[in-house]
Design a protein around this motif. Sequence first.
Motif, PDB file in Angstrom:
ATOM      1  N   GLN A 189      11.441  23.826  42.514  1.00  0.00           N
ATOM      2  CA  GLN A 189      10.145  23.228  42.229  1.00  0.00           C
ATOM      3  C   GLN A 189       9.340  24.125  41.280  1.00  0.00           C
ATOM      4  OE1 GLN A 189       7.372  22.676  45.659  1.00  0.00           O
ATOM      5  NE2 GLN A 189       7.927  20.530  45.376  1.00  0.00           N
ATOM      6  N   VAL A 190       8.631  23.470  40.340  1.00  0.00           N
ATOM      7  CA  VAL A 190       7.717  24.166  39.436  1.00  0.00           C
ATOM      8  C   VAL A 190       6.490  23.285  39.213  1.00  0.00           C
ATOM      9  CG1 VAL A 190       9.493  25.478  38.187  1.00  0.00           C
ATOM     10  CG2 VAL A 190       8.775  23.238  37.335  1.00  0.00           C
ATOM     11  N   ASP A 191       5.426  23.904  38.725  1.00  0.00           N
ATOM     12  CA  ASP A 191       4.263  23.141  38.279  1.00  0.00           C
ATOM     13  C   ASP A 191       4.603  22.505  36.937  1.00  0.00           C
ATOM     14  OD1 ASP A 191       2.819  23.985  40.475  1.00  0.00           O
ATOM     15  OD2 ASP A 191       1.753  25.570  39.385  1.00  0.00           O
ATOM     16  N   ILE A 192       4.222  21.260  36.759  1.00  0.00           N
ATOM     17  CA  ILE A 192       4.388  20.613  35.462  1.00  0.00           C
ATOM     18  C   ILE A 192       3.392  21.274  34.515  1.00  0.00           C
ATOM     19  CG2 ILE A 192       4.086  18.458  34.182  1.00  0.00           C
ATOM     20  CD1 ILE A 192       5.041  16.985  36.706  1.00  0.00           C
ATOM     21  N   PRO A 193       3.851  21.698  33.346  1.00  0.00           N
ATOM     22  CA  PRO A 193       2.940  22.386  32.420  1.00  0.00           C
ATOM     23  C   PRO A 193       1.719  21.535  32.081  1.00  0.00           C
ATOM     24  CG  PRO A 193       5.202  22.498  31.638  1.00  0.00           C
ATOM     25  CD  PRO A 193       5.190  21.555  32.801  1.00  0.00           C
ATOM     26  N   THR A 194       0.587  22.178  31.949  1.00  0.00           N
ATOM     27  CA  THR A 194      -0.624  21.484  31.525  1.00  0.00           C
ATOM     28  C   THR A 194      -0.620  21.383  30.005  1.00  0.00           C
ATOM     29  OG1 THR A 194      -1.835  23.563  31.474  1.00  0.00           O
ATOM     30  CG2 THR A 194      -1.942  22.291  33.522  1.00  0.00           C
ATOM     31  N   GLY A 195      -1.485  20.571  29.486  1.00  0.00           N
ATOM     32  CA  GLY A 195      -1.604  20.453  28.039  1.00  0.00           C
ATOM     33  C   GLY A 195      -0.639  19.465  27.410  1.00  0.00           C
ATOM     34  N   LEU A 196       0.097  18.719  28.222  1.00  0.00           N
ATOM     35  CA  LEU A 196       0.983  17.695  27.662  1.00  0.00           C
ATOM     36  C   LEU A 196       0.137  16.539  27.137  1.00  0.00           C
ATOM     37  CD1 LEU A 196       3.774  17.585  30.407  1.00  0.00           C
ATOM     38  CD2 LEU A 196       3.934  18.628  28.135  1.00  0.00           C
ATOM     39  N   SER A 197       0.552  15.959  26.045  1.00  0.00           N
ATOM     40  CA  SER A 197      -0.189  14.833  25.478  1.00  0.00           C
ATOM     41  C   SER A 197      -0.048  13.603  26.365  1.00  0.00           C
ATOM     42  CB  SER A 197       0.336  14.530  24.072  1.00  0.00           C
ATOM     43  OG  SER A 197       1.709  14.180  24.132  1.00  0.00           O
ATOM     44  N   ALA A 198      -1.035  12.717  26.249  1.00  0.00           N
ATOM     45  CA  ALA A 198      -0.970  11.464  26.997  1.00  0.00           C
ATOM     46  C   ALA A 198       0.234  10.669  26.515  1.00  0.00           C
ATOM     47  CB  ALA A 198      -2.251  10.671  26.807  1.00  0.00           C
ATOM     48  N   GLY A 199       0.900   9.988  27.455  1.00  0.00           N
ATOM     49  CA  GLY A 199       2.067   9.184  27.128  1.00  0.00           C
ATOM     50  C   GLY A 199       3.213   9.482  28.063  1.00  0.00           C
ATOM     51  N   THR A 200       4.357   8.931  27.740  1.00  0.00           N
ATOM     52  CA  THR A 200       5.557   9.104  28.569  1.00  0.00           C
ATOM     53  C   THR A 200       6.326  10.337  28.106  1.00  0.00           C
ATOM     54  OG1 THR A 200       5.701   6.727  28.924  1.00  0.00           O
ATOM     55  CG2 THR A 200       7.695   8.016  29.347  1.00  0.00           C
ATOM     56  N   HIS A 201       6.756  11.128  29.074  1.00  0.00           N
ATOM     57  CA  HIS A 201       7.525  12.336  28.804  1.00  0.00           C
ATOM     58  C   HIS A 201       8.834  12.278  29.586  1.00  0.00           C
ATOM     59  CE1 HIS A 201       4.306  14.534  26.703  1.00  0.00           C
ATOM     60  NE2 HIS A 201       3.523  13.784  27.482  1.00  0.00           N
ATOM     61  N   VAL A 202       9.868  12.883  29.021  1.00  0.00           N
ATOM     62  CA  VAL A 202      11.169  12.945  29.681  1.00  0.00           C
ATOM     63  C   VAL A 202      11.441  14.389  30.067  1.00  0.00           C
ATOM     64  CG1 VAL A 202      13.660  12.606  29.422  1.00  0.00           C
ATOM     65  CG2 VAL A 202      12.052  10.947  28.430  1.00  0.00           C
ATOM     66  N   VAL A 203      11.748  14.579  31.340  1.00  0.00           N
ATOM     67  CA  VAL A 203      12.173  15.890  31.808  1.00  0.00           C
ATOM     68  C   VAL A 203      13.688  15.829  31.999  1.00  0.00           C
ATOM     69  CG1 VAL A 203      11.647  15.339  34.235  1.00  0.00           C
ATOM     70  CG2 VAL A 203      11.896  17.697  33.557  1.00  0.00           C
ATOM     71  N   GLU A 204      14.385  16.793  31.399  1.00  0.00           N
ATOM     72  CA  GLU A 204      15.826  16.911  31.577  1.00  0.00           C
ATOM     73  C   GLU A 204      16.089  18.063  32.545  1.00  0.00           C
ATOM     74  OE1 GLU A 204      18.364  16.315  27.856  1.00  0.00           O
ATOM     75  OE2 GLU A 204      16.430  17.069  27.096  1.00  0.00           O
ATOM     76  N   VAL A 205      17.106  17.894  33.365  1.00  0.00           N
ATOM     77  CA  VAL A 205      17.480  18.922  34.334  1.00  0.00           C
ATOM     78  C   VAL A 205      18.959  19.239  34.148  1.00  0.00           C
ATOM     79  CG1 VAL A 205      17.706  19.482  36.791  1.00  0.00           C
ATOM     80  CG2 VAL A 205      15.715  18.188  35.973  1.00  0.00           C
ATOM     81  N   TRP A 206      19.253  20.531  34.115  1.00  0.00           N
ATOM     82  CA  TRP A 206      20.627  21.006  33.962  1.00  0.00           C
ATOM     83  C   TRP A 206      20.904  21.939  35.131  1.00  0.00           C
ATOM     84  CZ3 TRP A 206      23.529  19.216  29.929  1.00  0.00           C
ATOM     85  CH2 TRP A 206      24.826  19.714  29.825  1.00  0.00           C
ATOM     86  N   VAL A 207      21.949  21.624  35.902  1.00  0.00           N
ATOM     87  CA  VAL A 207      22.282  22.401  37.100  1.00  0.00           C
ATOM     88  C   VAL A 207      23.666  23.010  36.936  1.00  0.00           C
ATOM     89  CG1 VAL A 207      22.708  22.288  39.591  1.00  0.00           C
ATOM     90  CG2 VAL A 207      20.880  20.910  38.574  1.00  0.00           C
ATOM     91  N   THR A 208      23.803  24.268  37.330  1.00  0.00           N
ATOM     92  CA  THR A 208      25.107  24.918  37.428  1.00  0.00           C
ATOM     93  C   THR A 208      25.291  25.287  38.889  1.00  0.00           C
ATOM     94  OG1 THR A 208      24.835  25.839  35.205  1.00  0.00           O
ATOM     95  CG2 THR A 208      26.588  26.780  36.583  1.00  0.00           C
ATOM     96  N   ASP A 209      26.326  24.711  39.522  1.00  0.00           N
ATOM     97  CA  ASP A 209      26.520  24.966  40.959  1.00  0.00           C
ATOM     98  C   ASP A 209      27.257  26.280  41.183  1.00  0.00           C
ATOM     99  OD1 ASP A 209      29.281  24.475  40.641  1.00  0.00           O
ATOM    100  OD2 ASP A 209      29.260  22.618  41.803  1.00  0.00           O
ATOM    101  N   MET A 210      27.474  26.609  42.437  1.00  0.00           N
ATOM    102  CA  MET A 210      28.091  27.887  42.800  1.00  0.00           C
ATOM    103  C   MET A 210      29.532  28.023  42.326  1.00  0.00           C
ATOM    104  SD  MET A 210      28.597  27.259  46.902  1.00  0.00           S
ATOM    105  CE  MET A 210      29.629  28.651  47.274  1.00  0.00           C
TER     106      MET A 210
END
Length: 162
Positions: free
Chosen positions: A125-146
């Motif tokens: 979990q993290v805080d979503i950065p502030t200062g993002l412009s109004a509109g739709t944003h895409v967050v991508e997540v990349w995971v490397t398992d054990m």
Amino acid sequence: AFINFSGSDYTIDYKVAGSAEDHQMNIHTPRAVSSTSEEPAKLSVNFFNGNERTTVRYRIGKDAMWTEMPLVSAVDPYYELLSQRWEDFRTLDLPAMWSDNPDLKMSAFPGGRLPGRAESTHLWQVDIPTGLSAGTHVVEVWVTDMFGREYHDAHSFRVVAE
């Protein structure tokens, strides 16, 4: 969970019942994030087969740098949302609401209450950065398992100007 052996080596695969095999995580944000709120919104990633040897990184927008997320001990906010929705829906008196429709036969709300909320051992979990412009944003997540295997997923959310 499925344990696969090759000699003395092993891997563990996780399969969510009723979901595709590639469904390995839930990415959760609020549906809308205020551009002016002083309280930061959270980005949560529940990687189902994760542990302290898992690396989870995210970026918001294709030009952003990948940032590692910390493993936290907290209740999964998506699970909390599902639990609350079930409780809210359960309180509706649906048979009475729909009693004027003779074709609709409905008994008490089906199913049972979800198990109690508990802190997850596989939540980043993290805080979503502030200062993002109004509109739709895409967050991508990349995971490397054990085991060094990589997983990728994406999620969208809106930033609203208030």
